[in-house]
Design a protein around this motif. Structure first.
Motif, short mmCIF file in Angstrom:
data_model
loop_
_atom_site.label_atom_id
_atom_site.label_comp_id
_atom_site.label_asym_id
_atom_site.label_seq_id
_atom_site.Cartn_x
_atom_site.Cartn_y
_atom_site.Cartn_z
N TYR A 550 0.83 -1.20 0.00
CA TYR A 550 0.00 0.00 0.00
C TYR A 550 0.86 1.26 0.00
O TYR A 550 0.54 2.25 -0.65
N ARG A 553 1.92 1.83 -3.46
CA ARG A 553 0.82 2.37 -4.25
C ARG A 553 0.64 3.85 -3.99
O ARG A 553 0.47 4.65 -4.92
N ARG A 554 0.67 4.25 -2.73
CA ARG A 554 0.52 5.67 -2.39
C ARG A 554 1.60 6.48 -3.09
O ARG A 554 1.33 7.53 -3.66
N GLU A 557 0.93 6.74 -6.79
CA GLU A 557 -0.20 7.63 -7.04
C GLU A 557 0.20 9.08 -6.91
O GLU A 557 -0.20 9.94 -7.68
N LEU A 558 1.01 9.34 -5.91
CA LEU A 558 1.49 10.70 -5.69
C LEU A 558 2.34 11.15 -6.87
O LEU A 558 2.21 12.27 -7.37
N ARG A 560 2.11 10.06 -9.92
CA ARG A 560 1.21 10.29 -11.04
C ARG A 560 0.53 11.66 -10.91
O ARG A 560 0.46 12.43 -11.87
N HIS A 561 0.08 11.94 -9.71
CA HIS A 561 -0.62 13.19 -9.46
C HIS A 561 0.23 14.40 -9.87
O HIS A 561 -0.20 15.26 -10.62
N GLU A 602 3.02 13.08 4.76
CA GLU A 602 2.07 12.00 4.90
C GLU A 602 2.45 11.08 6.06
O GLU A 602 1.59 10.66 6.82
N ASN A 605 1.59 12.93 9.15
CA ASN A 605 0.14 12.98 9.27
C ASN A 605 -0.41 11.66 9.79
O ASN A 605 -1.21 11.61 10.72
N GLN A 606 0.06 10.58 9.21
CA GLN A 606 -0.49 9.29 9.58
C GLN A 606 0.04 8.80 10.91
O GLN A 606 -0.61 8.02 11.59
N HIS A 608 0.61 10.58 13.35
CA HIS A 608 -0.08 11.34 14.36
C HIS A 608 -1.25 10.50 14.86
O HIS A 608 -2.19 10.28 14.13
N HIS B 49 -7.26 8.11 -4.35
CA HIS B 49 -6.09 8.92 -4.03
C HIS B 49 -6.56 10.35 -3.76
O HIS B 49 -6.75 11.14 -4.68
N ILE B 52 -5.20 15.69 -0.33
CA ILE B 52 -5.42 16.07 1.07
C ILE B 52 -5.43 17.58 1.27
O ILE B 52 -6.34 18.15 1.89
N ASP B 85 -9.75 9.51 7.33
CA ASP B 85 -8.42 9.10 7.77
C ASP B 85 -7.34 10.04 7.25
O ASP B 85 -6.37 10.33 7.93
N ARG B 86 -7.53 10.50 6.00
CA ARG B 86 -6.50 11.33 5.37
C ARG B 86 -6.61 12.79 5.73
O ARG B 86 -5.60 13.46 5.93
N ASN B 89 -7.04 14.58 10.17
CA ASN B 89 -5.97 14.64 11.17
C ASN B 89 -5.44 16.05 11.41
O ASN B 89 -4.93 16.36 12.47
N ASP B 93 -3.53 18.71 14.78
CA ASP B 93 -2.15 19.20 14.82
C ASP B 93 -1.99 20.28 15.86
O ASP B 93 -2.76 21.24 15.90
#
Lengths: 613, 190
Positions: A550, A553-554, A557-558, A560-561, A602, A605-606, A608, B49, B52, B85-86, B89, B93
């Motif tokens: 995963y 994949r993230r 994807e990032l 690609r973005h 990220e 963020n996660q 956290h 995707h 965020i 989830d994304r 958060n 902070d």
């Protein structure tokens, strides 16, 4: 010398058409009327610019009708034809039968013998395929309810010519013993001939033509293909003449057989211009054949007969249209369009004269009347459009809007150009989801291999507007360009943007630069051919190096973005080599920075904890 | 629907919008309002995707946040959960040295849930098959609002979404619209 006079003739024809057609269109009468008037003006009874032999010219020009029926056949595959069987046999059959009887009765009432009445009645029941179809097509009515009904009737009439040719000699008054003789010969023999010839056409069209076309297509010479297409139609016409059948009917059958062929669209666009020119010639010769001397000598006789012909036909048509459930508007188009004598009448009058069924005293005025009724058709259609239709729509707006024009054409909503490795995936996805697609490819070998999987693929070079039109781009919503030649893609995009701006274009691009060029040219969506697969592979590479699936994949994807964002930026940037290079260099640096910051963010963020311990 | 004039943000999550009955009606009833911005998550992020930063800035610019979704397995469809989830958060902070909106980006905003279920209201009771009132299944959202310092609004619920006649659904959609208009009015007066 002979050559010169031919050129001069051709020039006169073209000139008269070039002058008359725009004029007629300006007045709102359509091209057919223009040609007819041009013919009347340059004909032997006008300026006399056509030479003397109008009749032989006309029989040559009738080949235009043959080509037209071939094209119509191409549009109708057997399944569609089968759906039309009721209206062809019912509506068409009744039209011929009832109209013949009506004129037969009128003939008897006027004191003619029953043979003469029957012969003229049945000949006059026919309408003009050429004029009706051309006019309906020009008004885009051919695919509507009324257009289809008219077409059914015309189709039946074309078939009815065969038995008429067999029956007419039997009506000869003077030579009964000859009639008896001919009576015994044609019956089963004609039937056998018809069956054999049609079977031969089906056989050749189904199985042989495919290999022939493929061999021709592989030469990649367009004129060879044109020659083959013409040869096919001319050959069939000759064959039909030989066995005494209508050439138009024969080519129509050939067209139907080829309607499912992958070369259909290419055939259509090759034959189309010939059909157009020859039909024009045909209309001009009809105009030229009107005997104005005769008309001036017997004005009342001619106008009386003309009114009777048109009135009688319209009466029968309007009743039959109502009987077969045509709505008010459709029925009026149907009635007004078919109320004339047909080109077969000229042939049959001559034939009847030769067989001594009818004398010149009858055929001379009737020939003028039929020609005039053909001239009147575009006028009648205009009258219907301007004065009759508005009234009908006032009465039954609601119903007509729902019932008229409902015959759906089964053209595909999407066209896929290029059916190689890339296009096949797109096409299969669309088809699995129930979308009907038209596929165009210019590689005959490719087509052959794909066809084996049950796809409907058409051969042709998609950068030709005429081929795109016959592939149905005017009604399509979507064009998928999946060819690998960037320059050809660009040409195609420019062409479609210019002529068919309503179509949404999705295109395959080789790489970033090509993608930018395509987007700038107005493509709605671009995919680079190797981008996604490379990204997938990169993802697997990350996994192999220890990323969780995963996480990989993230990251992909990032990537690609941001990559797509930068592509968009390049599209909007000014178009010169230097800016582009700078942008590209800067982008690759930026992408790295951005990705790193983002991945970092990220992770933070996660990590956290959302519920803060 | 420009961000500047818009005050309500609809986070719409429906993986089968094309066959939806209730949620689709609710969405249609408010989609013409200038003050409403709609985020159709399954249309925006079919690949899951989520952008965020963009979602967070949208949240900052709206006073009323609406989650509109069909209830799947007593929770939101998975993409809305992914979105939570994304995106959410950032509300937690703690940036040292800052206070107010920077510190609590969602503070004072309203969170309003609008959801549809196939079962009847009566099934959401001690006697019914679902055993607990529907509100209790939405407790995680209520608590989320509290943690983000958002004002929890009484949820809007449509039951028997598969069986009700179209006309009844339409009436409910209209009442959804008028409650929303009331909330916007209250925001203007505040």
């Amino acid at each position: 010398m002979h050559n010169d006079s031919f050129m001069l003739q051709a020039f006169v024809f073209l000139l008269s058409a070039v002058i008359a057609v725009p004029l007629a269109k300006r007045v709102g009468l359509g091209s057919v009327m223009g040609y007819l008037c041009a013919g009347a003006v340059i004909g032997p009874f006008g300026l006399g610019l056509m030479g003397d032999d109008v009749e032989s010219l006309m029989s040559f020009a009738e080949f235009g009708v043959v080509l037209m029926l071939f094209l119509i056949g191409l549009e109708l595959d057997p399944a569609v034809l089968w759906r039309m069987r009721i209206s062809v046999l019912g509506l068409g059959g009744l039209q011929v039968l009832v109209t013949s009887l009506l004129f037969f009765a009128a003939g008897l009432a006027l004191g003619f013998s029953w043979q003469v009445s029957l012969a003229t009645g049945s000949i006059l029941s026919l309408s003009s395929t050429a004029i009706v179809l051309q006019t309906l097509e020009e008004k885009s009515l051919l695919k509507t309810e009324s257009g289809q009904s008219s077409f059914s009737v015309l189709l039946f009439q074309d078939i009815a010519v065969i038995p008429l040719l067999a029956i007419l000699p039997l009506l000869a008054m003077e030579l009964p013993e000859l009639a008896n003789k001919t009576e015994h010969i044609p019956g089963w023999e004609t039937a056998l001939k018809v069956i054999l010839v049609v079977a031969a056409i089906v056989l050749v069209g189904r199985w042989v033509s495919r290999y022939l076309f493929r061999i021709i297509a592989e030469t990649r010479l367009r004129e060879t293909f044109t020659a083959t297409a013409l040869m096919l139609v001319v050959g069939i016409a000759l064959l039909m003449n030989e066995v005494g059948l209508s050439p138009a009917l024969g080519t129509f059958v050939a067209g139907v057989v080829l309607a499912n062929s992958e070369y259909r669209h290419e055939l259509e666009s090759e034959i189309e211009p010939f059909k157009g020119l020859l039909l024009a010639l045909f209309f001009i010769s009809v105009g030229a054949s009107i005997d104005f001397d005769f008309l001036l000598q017997h004005p009342w006789l001619i106008s009386g007969l003309l009114a009777a012909l048109i009135g009688g036909k319209m009466l029968v048509l309007v009743i039959l249209g109502r009987l077969f459930g045509l709505s008010g508007k459709s029925n009026s188009v149907f009635t007004f369009s078919l109320a004339q004598g047909g080109e077969f009448a000229f042939v049959l009058f001559t034939f009847a004269e030769n067989n001594r069924v009818l004398g010149t005293d009858i055929t001379a005025p009737l020939t003028v009347v039929v020609a005039l009724s053909m001239v009147a058709t575009p006028l009648l259609m205009s009258i219907n459009e301007r004065w009759v239709q508005p009234r009908l729509s006032g009465n039954r707006v609601q119903k007509d809007n729902n019932t008229a024009d409902t015959i759906d054409n089964h053209e595909a909503r999407a066209i896929v150009v290029g059916f190689g490795r890339f296009g096949q995936i797109v096409g299969r996805l669309l088809r699995i989801n129930g979308f009907n697609i038209t596929i165009l490819d210019h590689d005959a070998v490719q087509i052959d291999s794909v066809r084996r999987f049950g796809h409907k693929v058409f051969f042709g070079d998609a950068s030709r507007p005429d081929l795109l039109v016959s592939a149905g781009i005017e009604d399509a919503e979507l064009l998928v360009i999946s060819i690998d030649d960037h320059n050809r893609s660009m040409d195609l995009v420019r062409l479609v943007k210019r002529h068919f701006p309503h179509v949404r274009i999705l295109a395959r691009a080789r790489g970033r630069h090509q993608a930018v060029e395509l987007l700038r040219a107005g493509v709605d969506h671009v995919e680079r051919e190797s981008f996604h697969s490379a990204l997938r592979l990169g993802r697997e590479a990350l996994r192999s190096l220890g990323f969780r699936a995963y996480q990989a994949r993230r990251s992909a994807e990032l990537f690609r973005h941001y990559d797509e964002l930068m592509l968009q930026e390049m599209v909007e940037a000014p178009d010169d080599e230097k800016t582009r290079l700078n942008l590209a260099r800067q982008n690759s640096r930026d992408l790295q920075d951005l990705m790193q910051t983002d991945m970092q963010a990220e992770v933070e963020n996660q990590e956290h904890n959302w519920d803060r311990g | 629907m420009t961000a500047a004039s818009s005050r309500a943000l609809v986070i719409y999550a429906h993986p089968r919008h094309q066959t939806s009955r209730a949620c689709r009606q609710l969405l249609a009833a408010i989609s013409d309002l200038d003050e409403v911005t709609i985020r159709d998550l399954y249309e925006e992020y079919p690949d899951f995707h989520i952008n965020i930063g963009h979602e967070q800035s949208l949240l900052r610019n709206h006073q009323l946040v609406i989650f509109l979704f069909p209830l799947y397995w007593y929770s939101a469809p998975s993409l809305l959960k992914e979105w939570q989830d994304r995106v959410l958060n950032f509300a937690l902070d703690e940036v040292p040295g800052r206070a107010g909106p920077e510190q609590d980006p969602l503070q004072g905003r309203m969170l309003w849930i609008a959801t549809s279920v196939g079962a009847s209201f009566s099934s959401f009771s001690a006697e019914g098959g679902n055993r607990y009132p529907l509100e209790q299944y939405l407790l995680p959202y209520e608590q989320t609002a509290r943690v983000c310092r958002m004002a929890w609004q009484t949820p809007f619920m449509v039951c028997q979404a598969r069986r009700k006649p179209e006309s009844v659904l339409q009436r409910q959609a209209q009442s959804f619209r008028s409650i929303l208009l009331g909330k916007l009015q209250a925001l203007d007066n505040a």
